[in-house]
Design a protein around this motif. Structure first.
Motif, PDB file in Angstrom:
ATOM      1  N   GLY A  65     -30.759 -58.745  82.646  1.00  6.83           N
ATOM      2  CA  GLY A  65     -30.427 -59.093  84.282  1.00  6.83           C
ATOM      3  C   GLY A  65     -30.634 -58.025  85.004  1.00  6.83           C
ATOM      4  N   VAL A  66     -31.524 -57.142  85.847  1.00  5.94           N
ATOM      5  CA  VAL A  66     -31.008 -55.604  85.935  1.00  5.94           C
ATOM      6  C   VAL A  66     -30.790 -55.746  87.714  1.00  5.94           C
ATOM      7  N   LEU A  67     -29.878 -55.032  88.009  1.00  4.42           N
ATOM      8  CA  LEU A  67     -29.547 -54.732  89.984  1.00  4.42           C
ATOM      9  C   LEU A  67     -30.092 -52.526  89.611  1.00  4.42           C
ATOM     10  N   ALA A  68     -30.768 -52.506  90.633  1.00  4.75           N
ATOM     11  CA  ALA A  68     -30.859 -51.030  90.280  1.00  4.75           C
ATOM     12  C   ALA A  68     -29.993 -51.107  91.504  1.00  4.75           C
ATOM     13  N   VAL A  69     -29.718 -49.883  91.892  1.00  5.27           N
ATOM     14  CA  VAL A  69     -28.576 -49.106  92.935  1.00  5.27           C
ATOM     15  C   VAL A  69     -29.265 -47.588  93.063  1.00  5.27           C
ATOM     16  N   GLU A  70     -29.789 -47.389  93.722  1.00  6.81           N
ATOM     17  CA  GLU A  70     -30.851 -45.962  94.766  1.00  6.81           C
ATOM     18  C   GLU A  70     -30.564 -45.457  96.199  1.00  6.81           C
ATOM     19  N   PRO A  71     -30.100 -44.474  96.447  1.00  7.04           N
ATOM     20  CA  PRO A  71     -29.668 -44.097  97.075  1.00  7.04           C
ATOM     21  C   PRO A  71     -30.660 -43.232  98.416  1.00  7.04           C
ATOM     22  N   GLY A  72     -32.450 -43.379  97.908  1.00  7.81           N
ATOM     23  CA  GLY A  72     -32.953 -42.704  98.769  1.00  7.81           C
ATOM     24  C   GLY A  72     -33.769 -43.251  99.712  1.00  7.81           C
ATOM     25  N   ASP A  73     -34.280 -43.393 100.387  1.00  4.09           N
ATOM     26  CA  ASP A  73     -34.874 -44.265 100.964  1.00  4.09           C
ATOM     27  C   ASP A  73     -36.122 -43.873 100.537  1.00  4.09           C
ATOM     28  N   GLY A  74     -37.477 -43.055 100.312  1.00  4.15           N
ATOM     29  CA  GLY A  74     -38.882 -43.046  99.886  1.00  4.15           C
ATOM     30  C   GLY A  74     -38.619 -43.663  98.432  1.00  4.15           C
ATOM     31  N   PRO A  87     -34.222 -57.237  92.214  1.00  2.00           N
ATOM     32  CA  PRO A  87     -32.776 -56.611  93.200  1.00  2.00           C
ATOM     33  C   PRO A  87     -32.777 -55.508  93.946  1.00  2.00           C
ATOM     34  N   ILE A  88     -32.707 -54.449  94.497  1.00  5.64           N
ATOM     35  CA  ILE A  88     -32.418 -53.286  94.367  1.00  5.64           C
ATOM     36  C   ILE A  88     -31.316 -52.907  95.924  1.00  5.64           C
ATOM     37  N   VAL A  89     -30.364 -52.160  95.177  1.00  5.71           N
ATOM     38  CA  VAL A  89     -29.328 -52.198  96.320  1.00  5.71           C
ATOM     39  C   VAL A  89     -29.100 -51.265  97.226  1.00  5.71           C
ATOM     40  N   ARG A  90     -28.505 -50.499  98.170  1.00  5.20           N
ATOM     41  CA  ARG A  90     -28.907 -48.400  98.370  1.00  5.20           C
ATOM     42  C   ARG A  90     -26.871 -48.458  98.083  1.00  5.20           C
ATOM     43  N   GLY A  91     -27.490 -47.703  97.576  1.00  4.14           N
ATOM     44  CA  GLY A  91     -25.739 -46.809  97.334  1.00  4.14           C
ATOM     45  C   GLY A  91     -26.152 -45.787  95.891  1.00  4.14           C
ATOM     46  N   ASP A  92     -25.047 -44.820  95.433  1.00  5.62           N
ATOM     47  CA  ASP A  92     -24.647 -44.339  95.083  1.00  5.62           C
ATOM     48  C   ASP A  92     -24.499 -44.500  92.817  1.00  5.62           C
ATOM     49  N   GLY A  93     -23.583 -43.425  92.410  1.00  6.64           N
ATOM     50  CA  GLY A  93     -23.180 -43.561  91.350  1.00  6.64           C
ATOM     51  C   GLY A  93     -21.674 -43.448  91.386  1.00  6.64           C
ATOM     52  N   ASN A  94     -21.236 -41.884  92.375  1.00  2.00           N
ATOM     53  CA  ASN A  94     -20.225 -41.892  92.934  1.00  2.00           C
ATOM     54  C   ASN A  94     -19.425 -43.677  94.291  1.00  2.00           C
ATOM     55  N   ALA A  95     -19.783 -43.900  94.290  1.00  2.00           N
ATOM     56  CA  ALA A  95     -19.552 -45.502  94.762  1.00  2.00           C
ATOM     57  C   ALA A  95     -20.289 -46.438  95.024  1.00  2.00           C
ATOM     58  N   LEU A  96     -20.373 -46.833  93.638  1.00  2.00           N
ATOM     59  CA  LEU A  96     -21.088 -47.726  93.205  1.00  2.00           C
ATOM     60  C   LEU A  96     -21.024 -49.542  94.045  1.00  2.00           C
ATOM     61  N   PRO A  97     -21.554 -50.184  95.133  1.00  2.00           N
ATOM     62  CA  PRO A  97     -22.170 -51.159  95.649  1.00  2.00           C
ATOM     63  C   PRO A  97     -22.031 -52.105  95.325  1.00  2.00           C
ATOM     64  N   LEU A  98     -20.902 -52.490  93.595  1.00  2.00           N
ATOM     65  CA  LEU A  98     -20.981 -53.089  93.155  1.00  2.00           C
ATOM     66  C   LEU A  98     -19.377 -54.228  92.941  1.00  2.00           C
ATOM     67  N   ALA A  99     -19.547 -55.328  92.361  1.00  6.00           N
ATOM     68  CA  ALA A  99     -18.342 -55.498  92.386  1.00  6.00           C
ATOM     69  C   ALA A  99     -17.744 -55.528  90.987  1.00  6.00           C
ATOM     70  N   ASP A 100     -15.863 -55.385  90.986  1.00  7.72           N
ATOM     71  CA  ASP A 100     -15.370 -54.977  89.776  1.00  7.72           C
ATOM     72  C   ASP A 100     -15.867 -56.196  88.827  1.00  7.72           C
ATOM     73  N   ALA A 101     -16.228 -55.771  87.311  1.00 10.59           N
ATOM     74  CA  ALA A 101     -16.395 -56.257  85.868  1.00 10.59           C
ATOM     75  C   ALA A 101     -17.623 -57.316  86.063  1.00 10.59           C
ATOM     76  N   SER A 102     -18.136 -56.873  86.916  1.00 10.78           N
ATOM     77  CA  SER A 102     -19.899 -57.347  87.101  1.00 10.78           C
ATOM     78  C   SER A 102     -21.331 -56.887  86.167  1.00 10.78           C
ATOM     79  N   CYS A 103     -21.100 -56.275  85.850  1.00  6.62           N
ATOM     80  CA  CYS A 103     -21.793 -55.612  84.744  1.00  6.62           C
ATOM     81  C   CYS A 103     -21.705 -55.415  82.913  1.00  6.62           C
TER      82      CYS A 103
END
Length: 253
Positions: A65-74, A87-103
């Motif tokens: 079950g994959v959730l994508a995290v991607e900072p770039g518009d294009g 599902p894809i959410v905007r963000g990057d690895g330096n500040a993940l827009p994900l909840a604690d202990a969610s993956c």
């Protein structure tokens, strides 16, 4: 040219990236499962720096079950067109827009080097569940193939750098990751290849950040010369690309 500028350069070439970049072999995901110690099927995975979804699609095919995290518009727009039901959410690895202990697993396919590891490692640890793991990997050039090594040198010099004889990540990356995370880190290298048209091969080269920031004129001049060279090596117009996927898996005991 800053690292951030190079990272965001992909957004201007997202369609080219999706159409021409190599994927990854099934043996890579086999290795992830082996080094992690559990199957991908049923795992909750965050694919960070997902880009156009090349690795995301493979993880989903394995039953994750994959959730994508991607900072770039294009890149995000291209991702949505390719994988509209993921599902894809905007963000990057330096500040993940994900909840604690969610993956269960956090992956970085061809994107770990764009992060600040002093920030991205703690962020990955924050979102991982007990017995979770962090997996990062890169397609690297098979530099034991003479024509690939020679092309690698030409590209480095044209783009203003020095060619490297080492693949990413090397043992220093493993040592640093282990030191920052406190986790058991294992490394595996997986060789593979693909046969593509000469045009696809050159388009793949042109989708790399070092070329995207050069400017159209400088990039096209190199690609035209490279087309002539490779036509002599591959007169039928099919190029045999060889890669080594370099994988690090940091797993909680």
């Amino acid at each position: 040219m800053t690292s951030l500028s190079r990272a965001h350069s992909f957004n201007t070439a997202a369609a080219r990236y999706a159409a021409n970049r190599p994927s990854y072999p099934p043996a890579l995901l086999d290795a992830v499962e082996e080094l992690w110690g559990r199957p991908l099927a049923g795992a909750r995975v965050a694919d960070v720096g997902a880009g156009t979804g090349i690795a995301t699609a493979l993880l989903r095919e394995r039953g994750a079950g994959v959730l994508a995290v991607e900072p770039g518009d294009g890149m995000a727009a291209q991702f949505r067109g390719t994988l509209p039901d993921v599902p894809i959410v905007r963000g990057d690895g330096n500040a993940l827009p994900l909840a604690d202990a969610s993956c269960d697993l956090v992956t970085y396919a061809q994107s770990w080097h764009w992060t600040d590891t002093d920030r991205s490692v703690p962020e990955a640890l924050r979102v991982l569940r007990p017995e979770g793991a962090l997996a990062v990997w890169w397609n690297t050039h098979a530099l034991d193939v003479p024509w690939i090594a020679a092309q690698h040198e030409r590209i480095a010099r044209h783009c203003g750098g020095e060619p490297s004889s080492e693949a990413l990540p090397d043992d220093r990356h493993a040592v640093r990751l282990a030191g920052l995370s406190g986790l058991r880190v294992a490394r595996r290298q997986v060789g593979w290849g693909r046969t593509v048209s000469l045009e696809t091969h050159l388009a793949n080269i042109s989708s790399h950040s070092a070329f995207l920031v050069l400017g159209e004129g400088a990039a096209q001049a190199f690609l035209a010369d490279e087309h002539t060279r490779l036509r002599e090596l591959f007169p039928a117009g099919s190029v045999e690309e060889r890669y080594v996927v370099d994988l690090l898996v940091a797993a909680r005991p």
